[in-house]
Design an enzyme around this catalytic site. Sequence first.
Site, PDB file in Angstrom:
ATOM      1  N   ARG A  42      -1.859  -5.416  -8.511  1.00 28.84           N
ATOM      2  CA  ARG A  42      -0.727  -6.273  -8.147  1.00 28.84           C
ATOM      3  C   ARG A  42      -0.442  -7.300  -9.229  1.00 28.84           C
ATOM      4  O   ARG A  42       0.692  -7.679  -9.464  1.00 28.84           O
ATOM      5  CB  ARG A  42      -1.017  -6.996  -6.830  1.00 28.84           C
ATOM      6  N   HIS A  92       0.839  -1.204   0.000  1.00 27.58           N
ATOM      7  CA  HIS A  92       0.000   0.000   0.000  1.00 27.58           C
ATOM      8  C   HIS A  92       0.880   1.262   0.000  1.00 27.58           C
ATOM      9  O   HIS A  92       0.585   2.227  -0.707  1.00 27.58           O
ATOM     10  CB  HIS A  92      -0.889   0.041   1.254  1.00 27.58           C
ATOM     11  N   SER A 132      -3.043  -7.867   3.029  1.00 24.83           N
ATOM     12  CA  SER A 132      -3.120  -7.682   4.481  1.00 24.83           C
ATOM     13  C   SER A 132      -3.392  -9.010   5.168  1.00 24.83           C
ATOM     14  O   SER A 132      -2.865  -9.271   6.257  1.00 24.83           O
ATOM     15  CB  SER A 132      -4.210  -6.673   4.826  1.00 24.83           C
ATOM     16  N   LYS A 178     -15.885  -7.450   5.799  1.00 25.18           N
ATOM     17  CA  LYS A 178     -14.906  -8.319   6.457  1.00 25.18           C
ATOM     18  C   LYS A 178     -14.862  -7.919   7.941  1.00 25.18           C
ATOM     19  O   LYS A 178     -14.983  -6.739   8.258  1.00 25.18           O
ATOM     20  CB  LYS A 178     -13.506  -8.100   5.899  1.00 25.18           C
TER      21      LYS A 178
HETATM   22  N1  COA Z   1      -0.347  -4.042  -1.668  1.00 20.86           N
HETATM   23  C1  COA Z   1      -0.675  -4.938  -0.751  1.00 20.86           C
HETATM   24  N2  COA Z   1      -1.921  -5.390  -0.571  1.00 20.86           N
HETATM   25  C2  COA Z   1      -2.868  -4.891  -1.369  1.00 20.86           C
HETATM   26  C3  COA Z   1      -2.601  -3.940  -2.360  1.00 20.86           C
HETATM   27  C4  COA Z   1      -1.271  -3.511  -2.485  1.00 20.86           C
HETATM   28  N3  COA Z   1      -0.921  -2.611  -3.398  1.00 20.86           N
HETATM   29  N4  COA Z   1      -3.755  -3.662  -2.989  1.00 20.86           N
HETATM   30  C5  COA Z   1      -4.709  -4.389  -2.410  1.00 20.86           C
HETATM   31  N5  COA Z   1      -4.186  -5.128  -1.432  1.00 20.86           N
HETATM   32  C6  COA Z   1      -4.846  -6.102  -0.572  1.00 20.86           C
HETATM   33  C7  COA Z   1      -5.639  -5.459   0.526  1.00 20.86           C
HETATM   34  O1  COA Z   1      -4.839  -5.281   1.679  1.00 20.86           O
HETATM   35  C8  COA Z   1      -6.712  -6.464   0.766  1.00 20.86           C
HETATM   36  O2  COA Z   1      -6.190  -7.527   1.538  1.00 20.86           O
HETATM   37  P1  COA Z   1      -7.102  -8.474   2.406  1.00 20.86           P
HETATM   38  O3  COA Z   1      -8.281  -8.873   1.588  1.00 20.86           O
HETATM   39  O4  COA Z   1      -6.183  -9.582   2.676  1.00 20.86           O
HETATM   40  O5  COA Z   1      -7.471  -7.691   3.623  1.00 20.86           O
HETATM   41  C9  COA Z   1      -6.987  -7.035  -0.615  1.00 20.86           C
HETATM   42  O6  COA Z   1      -5.817  -6.790  -1.348  1.00 20.86           O
HETATM   43  C10 COA Z   1      -8.143  -6.421  -1.300  1.00 20.86           C
HETATM   44  O7  COA Z   1      -7.905  -5.040  -1.360  1.00 20.86           O
HETATM   45  P2  COA Z   1      -9.009  -4.043  -1.820  1.00 20.86           P
HETATM   46  O8  COA Z   1      -9.680  -4.504  -3.044  1.00 20.86           O
HETATM   47  O9  COA Z   1      -8.412  -2.675  -1.826  1.00 20.86           O
HETATM   48  O10 COA Z   1     -10.090  -4.164  -0.722  1.00 20.86           O
HETATM   49  P3  COA Z   1     -10.223  -3.341   0.499  1.00 20.86           P
HETATM   50  O11 COA Z   1     -11.094  -4.117   1.416  1.00 20.86           O
HETATM   51  O12 COA Z   1      -8.913  -2.923   1.028  1.00 20.86           O
HETATM   52  O13 COA Z   1     -10.996  -1.999  -0.036  1.00 20.86           O
HETATM   53  C11 COA Z   1     -12.894  -0.718  -0.856  1.00 20.86           C
HETATM   54  C12 COA Z   1     -12.137  -2.058  -0.855  1.00 20.86           C
HETATM   55  C13 COA Z   1     -13.014  -0.127   0.528  1.00 20.86           C
HETATM   56  C14 COA Z   1     -12.159   0.289  -1.715  1.00 20.86           C
HETATM   57  C15 COA Z   1     -14.272  -1.010  -1.485  1.00 20.86           C
HETATM   58  O14 COA Z   1     -14.815  -2.138  -0.839  1.00 20.86           O
HETATM   59  C16 COA Z   1     -15.241   0.133  -1.337  1.00 20.86           C
HETATM   60  O15 COA Z   1     -15.158   1.104  -2.057  1.00 20.86           O
HETATM   61  N6  COA Z   1     -16.164   0.004  -0.374  1.00 20.86           N
HETATM   62  C17 COA Z   1     -17.141   1.047  -0.091  1.00 20.86           C
HETATM   63  C18 COA Z   1     -18.543   0.588  -0.493  1.00 20.86           C
HETATM   64  C19 COA Z   1     -18.753   0.870  -1.942  1.00 20.86           C
HETATM   65  O16 COA Z   1     -18.660   1.991  -2.405  1.00 20.86           O
HETATM   66  N7  COA Z   1     -19.063  -0.194  -2.680  1.00 20.86           N
HETATM   67  C20 COA Z   1     -19.222  -0.142  -4.095  1.00 20.86           C
HETATM   68  C21 COA Z   1     -17.887  -0.338  -4.764  1.00 20.86           C
HETATM   69  S1  COA Z   1     -18.146  -0.740  -6.444  1.00 20.86           S
END
Ligand code: COA
Length: 159
Positions: A90, A18, A128, A42
């Site tokens: 990624r 990140h 994560s 989650k």
């Molecule tokens: N390096 C390391 N890990 C990374 C990464 C990076 N560059 N990019 C993503 N990841 C990891 C994250 O840590 C996460 O790990 P985990 O599942 O083991 O905890 C996983 O990849 C998924 O990441 P991400 O897709 O960013 O999910 P998120 O839960 O961190 O965030 C939101 C998602 C919050 C952006 C999205 O759910 C959201 O916008 N929610 C709000 C509700 C909404 O508007 N919904 C409609 C969206 S269409």
Amino acid sequence: MSLKAIYAGSFDPITNGHIDIIDRALHIFDTVYVSVIDNLDKQPLFTINERIDFISNSVASEKIKVEGFQGLLVNYAREKKIFKLIRGLRAVSDFDYEFQMSLTNRAQEPRIDTVFLMTDQKYSYLSSSIVRQLAKLNGNIDDYVSDYVRNKLKEKFNG
Ligand code: COA
């Protein structure tokens, strides 16, 4: 004109992957809001305040603002009047989901655009949950998180 963007995620906890994306975003934008989602589907390991604290203590730049948000990302973006979202890619496997999210967000709010940045290759397999699992089982996470987060994970699992 000051260019601003939002990098949203659960950051449970923030990893070096990140941080790599944030560093890259800071080369493009003047201010990056690192926005931590509060109402996660989650069940998070760390509270919203802990996750915010970890980010603030892992990324030292006056160009980032760390805050929590609830509900739809597009509503939060409207409130802030920031219509550029940052996402890290990624691997090819991230693409389908990101494509879907990006187009859904834009369908909800046409002013939204998503800027995709490639994570450094060395973090391409990182997440994560992998970090949480390694920390829980006493694996080596030195290369994956900041010293601050590593110590917090140690406290969490070893008391
Ligand atoms: N390096 C390391 N890990 C990374 C990464 C990076 N560059 N990019 C993503 N990841 C990891 C994250 O840590 C996460 O790990 P985990 O599942 O083991 O905890 C996983 O990849 C998924 O990441 P991400 O897709 O960013 O999910 P998120 O839960 O961190 O965030 C939101 C998602 C919050 C952006 C999205 O759910 C959201 O916008 N929610 C709000 C509700 C909404 O508007 N919904 C409609 C969206 S269409």
